[in-house]
Design a protein around this motif. Sequence first.
Motif, PDB file in Angstrom:
ATOM      1  N   UNK A  47       1.034  -1.156  -0.131  1.00 13.23           N
ATOM      2  CA  UNK A  47      -0.066  -0.023  -0.276  1.00 13.23           C
ATOM      3  C   UNK A  47       0.798   1.141   0.155  1.00 13.23           C
ATOM      4  N   UNK A  48       2.034   1.252  -0.476  1.00 15.16           N
ATOM      5  CA  UNK A  48       3.205   2.159  -0.485  1.00 15.16           C
ATOM      6  C   UNK A  48       2.732   3.283  -1.471  1.00 15.16           C
ATOM      7  N   UNK A  49       2.925   4.346  -1.529  1.00 19.79           N
ATOM      8  CA  UNK A  49       2.750   5.548  -2.341  1.00 19.79           C
ATOM      9  C   UNK A  49       1.397   5.731  -3.012  1.00 19.79           C
ATOM     10  N   UNK A  50       0.537   5.918  -1.883  1.00 16.10           N
ATOM     11  CA  UNK A  50      -1.053   5.783  -2.296  1.00 16.10           C
ATOM     12  C   UNK A  50      -1.715   7.108  -1.475  1.00 16.10           C
ATOM     13  N   UNK A  51      -0.870   8.093  -0.930  1.00 15.83           N
ATOM     14  CA  UNK A  51      -1.541   9.162  -0.086  1.00 15.83           C
ATOM     15  C   UNK A  51      -2.796   8.934   0.548  1.00 15.83           C
ATOM     16  N   UNK A  52      -2.497   7.835   1.380  1.00  8.71           N
ATOM     17  CA  UNK A  52      -3.347   7.353   2.125  1.00  8.71           C
ATOM     18  C   UNK A  52      -3.970   8.318   3.306  1.00  8.71           C
ATOM     19  N   UNK A  53      -3.092   8.890   3.951  1.00  8.59           N
ATOM     20  CA  UNK A  53      -3.439   9.916   4.870  1.00  8.59           C
ATOM     21  C   UNK A  53      -3.760   9.184   6.401  1.00  8.59           C
ATOM     22  N   UNK A  54      -3.859  10.139   7.406  1.00 10.26           N
ATOM     23  CA  UNK A  54      -4.058   9.468   8.691  1.00 10.26           C
ATOM     24  C   UNK A  54      -5.407   8.580   9.074  1.00 10.26           C
ATOM     25  N   UNK A  55      -6.523   8.992   8.059  1.00 12.99           N
ATOM     26  CA  UNK A  55      -8.006   8.193   8.063  1.00 12.99           C
ATOM     27  C   UNK A  55      -7.337   6.846   7.763  1.00 12.99           C
ATOM     28  N   UNK A  56      -6.749   6.553   6.702  1.00 14.98           N
ATOM     29  CA  UNK A  56      -6.336   5.176   6.241  1.00 14.98           C
ATOM     30  C   UNK A  56      -5.803   4.240   7.612  1.00 14.98           C
ATOM     31  N   UNK A  57      -4.730   5.048   8.157  1.00 18.70           N
ATOM     32  CA  UNK A  57      -4.053   4.472   9.368  1.00 18.70           C
ATOM     33  C   UNK A  57      -5.070   3.931  10.555  1.00 18.70           C
ATOM     34  N   UNK A  58      -5.865   5.011  10.838  1.00 23.24           N
ATOM     35  CA  UNK A  58      -6.815   4.504  11.827  1.00 23.24           C
ATOM     36  C   UNK A  58      -7.628   3.357  11.267  1.00 23.24           C
ATOM     37  N   UNK A  59      -8.089   3.261  10.115  1.00 27.74           N
ATOM     38  CA  UNK A  59      -8.850   1.977   9.565  1.00 27.74           C
ATOM     39  C   UNK A  59      -7.891   0.807   9.659  1.00 27.74           C
ATOM     40  N   UNK A  60      -6.762   0.901   9.269  1.00 30.63           N
ATOM     41  CA  UNK A  60      -5.796  -0.213   9.305  1.00 30.63           C
ATOM     42  C   UNK A  60      -5.452  -0.509  10.952  1.00 30.63           C
ATOM     43  N   UNK A  61      -5.821   0.378  11.811  1.00 30.53           N
ATOM     44  CA  UNK A  61      -5.628   0.044  13.086  1.00 30.53           C
ATOM     45  C   UNK A  61      -6.755  -0.804  13.748  1.00 30.53           C
ATOM     46  N   UNK A  62      -7.899  -0.780  13.095  1.00 35.22           N
ATOM     47  CA  UNK A  62      -9.016  -1.644  13.515  1.00 35.22           C
ATOM     48  C   UNK A  62      -8.943  -3.006  13.357  1.00 35.22           C
ATOM     49  N   UNK A  63      -9.670  -3.702  13.985  1.00 37.54           N
ATOM     50  CA  UNK A  63      -9.765  -5.245  14.185  1.00 37.54           C
ATOM     51  C   UNK A  63     -10.045  -5.949  12.689  1.00 37.54           C
ATOM     52  N   UNK A  64      -9.208  -5.741  11.774  1.00 38.98           N
ATOM     53  CA  UNK A  64      -9.435  -6.227  10.588  1.00 38.98           C
ATOM     54  C   UNK A  64      -7.983  -7.014  10.310  1.00 38.98           C
ATOM     55  N   UNK A  65      -7.930  -7.921   9.358  1.00 35.97           N
ATOM     56  CA  UNK A  65      -6.795  -8.774   9.078  1.00 35.97           C
ATOM     57  C   UNK A  65      -5.857  -9.226  10.086  1.00 35.97           C
ATOM     58  N   UNK A  66      -6.577 -10.049  11.066  1.00 34.16           N
ATOM     59  CA  UNK A  66      -5.867 -10.439  12.470  1.00 34.16           C
ATOM     60  C   UNK A  66      -4.368 -11.104  12.269  1.00 34.16           C
ATOM     61  N   UNK A  67      -4.148 -11.697  10.891  1.00 32.62           N
ATOM     62  CA  UNK A  67      -3.171 -12.344  10.719  1.00 32.62           C
ATOM     63  C   UNK A  67      -1.696 -11.515  10.192  1.00 32.62           C
ATOM     64  N   UNK A  68      -2.130 -10.321  10.112  1.00 30.60           N
ATOM     65  CA  UNK A  68      -1.233  -9.263   9.307  1.00 30.60           C
ATOM     66  C   UNK A  68       0.134  -9.436  10.035  1.00 30.60           C
ATOM     67  N   UNK A  69       0.890  -9.637   9.263  1.00 32.98           N
ATOM     68  CA  UNK A  69       2.654  -9.607  10.035  1.00 32.98           C
ATOM     69  C   UNK A  69       3.339  -8.556   9.144  1.00 32.98           C
ATOM     70  N   UNK A  70       3.220  -8.037   8.095  1.00 30.83           N
ATOM     71  CA  UNK A  70       3.853  -7.028   7.275  1.00 30.83           C
ATOM     72  C   UNK A  70       3.005  -6.017   6.895  1.00 30.83           C
ATOM     73  N   UNK A  71       3.423  -4.683   7.292  1.00 31.97           N
ATOM     74  CA  UNK A  71       2.272  -3.415   6.836  1.00 31.97           C
ATOM     75  C   UNK A  71       3.342  -2.551   6.158  1.00 31.97           C
ATOM     76  N   UNK A  72       3.177  -2.246   5.047  1.00 29.32           N
ATOM     77  CA  UNK A  72       4.209  -1.665   4.038  1.00 29.32           C
ATOM     78  C   UNK A  72       3.425  -0.322   3.663  1.00 29.32           C
ATOM     79  N   UNK A  73       3.872   0.695   4.404  1.00 33.14           N
ATOM     80  CA  UNK A  73       2.889   2.129   4.025  1.00 33.14           C
ATOM     81  C   UNK A  73       4.117   3.162   3.603  1.00 33.14           C
ATOM     82  N   UNK A  74       5.197   2.748   3.496  1.00 33.10           N
ATOM     83  CA  UNK A  74       6.193   3.759   3.130  1.00 33.10           C
ATOM     84  C   UNK A  74       6.090   4.505   1.791  1.00 33.10           C
ATOM     85  N   UNK A  75       6.530   5.868   1.655  1.00 36.87           N
ATOM     86  CA  UNK A  75       6.536   6.409   0.348  1.00 36.87           C
ATOM     87  C   UNK A  75       5.327   7.476   0.112  1.00 36.87           C
TER      88      UNK A  75
END
Length: 159
Positions: free
Chosen positions: A1-29
Amino acid sequence: MAYNSLGPVAARALAAPCLPALTELLLGGSNRLGAEGARALASSPHRSGLTHLDLGSNKLGDEGAVALAESPYLSRLHLLDLGGNAIGDVGATALAGAAHLASLRELDLQNNRIGLAGAEALARSPPLAGVTELRLSRKSTGKKAEAILRERFGDRLDL
């Protein structure tokens, strides 16, 4: 999900109880998460399974680095990429003192504003004893800071 201009709203969504088995989160760029996005991810118990977190070039600043350093949910991280985030000595010192980051093997702090005080904190850090690669930028750290870091990390330091 790098280089997508997601913003803090997307970070809050990714902090929610979704994708419980997630081990890598690539939000750089240029996702523009900022300190707010870093706080959202850092405060989420749902991200406690992360082993690889790339937040490079997201304008986190010292405030974002401190939030990550204070998070008890990031204790499984092996790789943390915070390059290009305008992190200075305050953020570097917080990361250096974060006991729960003792699992880190790779820490990328390239293209930040870490000076002598931050370099000294990183060099004295017991939690960073297991780091096998520490990436910093030569031009921002200076010769004295480089010497201190080289003494501690030897060839594990990438400048």
